[in-house]
Design a protein around this motif. Structure first.
Motif, mmCIF file in Angstrom:
data_model
loop_
_atom_site.group_PDB
_atom_site.id
_atom_site.type_symbol
_atom_site.label_atom_id
_atom_site.label_comp_id
_atom_site.label_asym_id
_atom_site.label_seq_id
_atom_site.Cartn_x
_atom_site.Cartn_y
_atom_site.Cartn_z
ATOM 1 N N SER A 12 10.503 1.017 -9.582
ATOM 2 C CA SER A 12 10.639 1.171 -8.129
ATOM 3 C C SER A 12 11.645 0.204 -7.517
ATOM 4 O O SER A 12 12.350 0.559 -6.572
ATOM 5 N N LEU A 23 6.768 -2.540 -1.176
ATOM 6 C CA LEU A 23 6.659 -2.603 -2.629
ATOM 7 C C LEU A 23 6.798 -4.029 -3.150
ATOM 8 O O LEU A 23 6.193 -4.389 -4.166
ATOM 9 N N PHE A 62 7.466 6.693 -9.754
ATOM 10 C CA PHE A 62 7.704 5.331 -9.268
ATOM 11 C C PHE A 62 9.168 5.129 -8.875
ATOM 12 O O PHE A 62 9.468 4.385 -7.935
ATOM 13 N N ILE A 105 6.151 -0.887 -11.050
ATOM 14 C CA ILE A 105 6.570 -1.241 -9.693
ATOM 15 C C ILE A 105 7.861 -2.063 -9.724
ATOM 16 O O ILE A 105 8.803 -1.808 -8.959
ATOM 17 N N MET A 135 4.116 -5.779 -5.513
ATOM 18 C CA MET A 135 4.538 -6.422 -6.754
ATOM 19 C C MET A 135 3.969 -7.832 -6.863
ATOM 20 O O MET A 135 3.471 -8.243 -7.927
#
Length: 627
Positions: free
Chosen positions: A108, A38, A5, A104, A42
């Protein structure tokens, strides 16, 4: 898993360096573009987590009603497996959903997102002109780069994470309460009106004070960094009291904004607590009354009380987050004023690289002035003309402020002309890339500044691919080997590995100058500019290095600026500049024969220091004669 991630985002996007746009949303999007997929994922996962929590409350209410009516005899035999499966689903399902959300969000996004902002901002700030940094504190600029990157992350994640969570949660809670008894929506609706009123009153005020606070913090940091950067000057003049007062005035300005912020926080916290208490009493009172008259079940009563307690805690959290959101927006807007400035010196579209096969330099009808306050300007050149032949070595002479160093800065395109042009081998330097231009020019300045890195990194800065043998050869030619092998930094690194401190403060002026000369020797550019290159050296070392500079100048076009005339008397041509104009030009012998300004200066100093005004015969009283 964590590494997977964390690797979903490249925190150092490459590509052309672009000036961020000035509008708030375009500015934020500029730094968010590499990570937006992303951010969407999320938000979707956050919505799922919020919906799952609401469904959990709903199931708990139904479970209460069901347990109130089920027979206890044989309960576990009939329902044990179903309840175990439901429990397992809750135990595994929600934590796994939260795990995905956290991976996430934290792996990330949280680390990579602000790094993207710092990286893109830093690349852009490195392209800013020299004049930009002359008008700014370095600490203030770096603080804004760091603060703004974090503020962008907080702004976007709060909008896409917090707001989605709150919207789904409140919508689900209102649906459950309204389905049970529409009257239960009345206290919730009144509370929502009051809650929005609190936000409308306090959030803009917190945003404004946050903007003032961010600017005051940057000013305070800039002043403190300025003191540390110039600690030798402060110690030299023994004036720490003035520095304390200078920093204290900025700290007091920052503290004023903190006090304003904390007053708003106190009033806001009390107002929200009072409003939440009214909601709890209102919902509980109406729910108990509805249960008493058998309008709702005991399970609905339990749901209503549980949801209100949850909303009560969430409201405080959300209000703080929203206030923080607008504080971050204020920080972003403040940082945007600095970061989103376009560089005043830019490459022309499609500019080619400069090629220097010969090294001829032409200054054609130069017009240049420095901008000053209130539209005023200080004219330096008004039509100056000068041609330097390939391989010619010229010396520039003149009083301080005559334009000698400005001419060198214009050649390096640290500033753009207001008129005229500068050609190198027939190529207009404003039409070639700045990087290629400066690669072709080696320069040693009077005020040598070194990077707070190893000596090897400093010497190799102009020639990154140079070998250690080449570095040592340049060190020996610059006579820096006499002190370099004895250098040890506080971490025990020696010689070329020793770090020199900020701006090279751990070295003496003469040592810094020798390192700078070694750096230029290693760069070996076809055009050489020496701006008081040996002024910080003692006579013995200067004489030794002069031999190496003579060898370095062989086959190069050289512009040398010096106040000590003896260091440039042997050059091909000497040019006397006064008031932005060339008043004398010729060889040393030719100028002596003319009996003009240069001859007068030579008689006064013979290697001494050039007076403040070359045209004033009375200035000889200010010149130390070596005769």
């Amino acid at each position: 898993m964590f590494g997977y991630f964390e690797g979903r985002v490249d925190p150092y996007p490459e590509g052309e360096v672009k000036t961020p746009p000035r509008g708030l949303l375009p500015f934020i999007w500029h730094f968010s573009r590499p990570i937006w997929p992303l951010l969407v994922v999320m938000s979707l996962v956050t919505a799922a987590v919020s919906a799952a929590e609401v469904l959990f409350f709903s199931y708990m209410g139904e479970l209460v009603d069901w347990l109130g009516n089920v027979e206890r005899a044989g309960f576990w035999q009939a329902n044990g497996a179903w309840l175990a499966g439901l429990g397992l689903l809750v135990i595994l399902g929600l934590p796994l959903l939260v795990l995905l959300q956290s991976l996430i969000t934290h792996q990330s996004i949280f680390g990579n997102y602000p790094m993207i902002g710092r990286w893109l901002s830093h690349r852009h700030m490195l392209s800013q002109s020299l004049a930009f940094y002359q008008d700014e504190f370095a600490g203030r600029v770096s603080q804004k780069v760091m603060q703004t990157a974090l503020a962008i992350r907080e702004t976007v994640t709060k909008v896409m994470d917090l707001m989605v969570y709150a919207l789904v949660y409140f919508t689900g809670a209102a649906f459950l309460l309204g389905r049970a008894d529409p009257w239960l929506l009345l206290p919730l609706g009144l509370w929502l009106v009051g809650y929005l009123g609190i936000m409308r009153y306090f959030v803009p005020r917190l945003r404004d004070v946050s903007m003032a606070q961010a600017d005051a913090r940057a000013e305070m940091t800039g002043r403190v960094v300025d003191s540390y950067s110039n600690i030798q000057t402060i110690k030299l003049f023994a004036d720490t009291q003035r520095e304390q007062a200078y920093a204290k005035s900025a700290m007091e300005g920052f503290l004023v904004t903190v006090h304003r912020q904390m007053r708003l926080v106190t009033v806001m916290s009390v107002s929200l607590t009072f409003l939440n208490t009214l909601l709890l009493v209102g919902i509980a009172g109406m729910a108990i009354s509805a249960w008493y008259f058998e309008a709702i079940s005991l399970g609905v009563l339990a749901i209503a009380i549980a949801l209100v307690m949850r909303i009560r805690f969430m409201s405080d959290w959300i209000l703080w987050e929203v206030a923080g959101l607008f504080e971050n927006i204020g920080t972003v807007q403040d940082g945007m004023n600095t970061i989103a400035q376009a560089p005043t010196i830019q490459d022309a579209p499609g500019a080619p690289a400069l090629v220097v096969p010969r090294g001829e330099i032409n200054f054609e009808a130069l017009h240049f002035h420095y901008a000053q306050a209130k539209g005023e300007r200080k004219t330096v050149f008004d039509g100056l003309e000068l041609t330097i032949a390939p391989g010619e070595k010229i010396g520039l002479i003149g009083r301080s402020g005559a334009g000698k160093s400005t001419l060198a800065n214009l050649l390096l395109r640290f500033y753009d002309l207001q008129g005229g042009r500068i050609l190198i081998d027939g190529q207009d330097i404003s039409q070639v890339t700045q990087t290629s231009l400066r690669h072709q020019i080696g320069m040693v300045t009077q005020d040598t500044s070194l990077l707070h890195r190893s000596l090897r990194d400093n010497i190799r800065y102009g020639s990154p691919q140079a070998s250690d043998e080449d570095v040592w050869e340049a060190v020996r030619r610059a006579h820096a080997d006499t002190f370099l092998t004895d250098l040890v930094d506080p971490h025990g690194r020696r010689g070329l590995d020793a770090h020199v401190g900020e701006r090279g403060v751990k070295l003496s002026g003469g040592q810094r100058q020798r390192i700078a000369i070694a750096r230029v020797l290693l760069k070996n550019a076809p055009i050489l500019v020496l701006d008081e290159a040996t002024s910080a050296l003692d006579s013995e070392v200067e004489a030794a290095i002069q031999e190496q500079l003579d060898a370095l100048m062989e086959g190069k076009t050289v512009i040398a600026i010096a106040h000590r005339l003896s260091t440039i008397a042997m050059l091909d041509r000497l040019i006397v500049v006064d008031g932005g104009e060339i008043v004398e030009s010729g060889s040393h012998q030719e100028l002596l024969a003319k009996g003009g300004i240069y001859a007068s200066l030579w008689q006064r100093q013979s290697g001494g220091f050039l007076g403040l005004d070359v045209s004033d015969s009375d200035s000889s009283a200010n010149v130390t004669s070596a005769q």
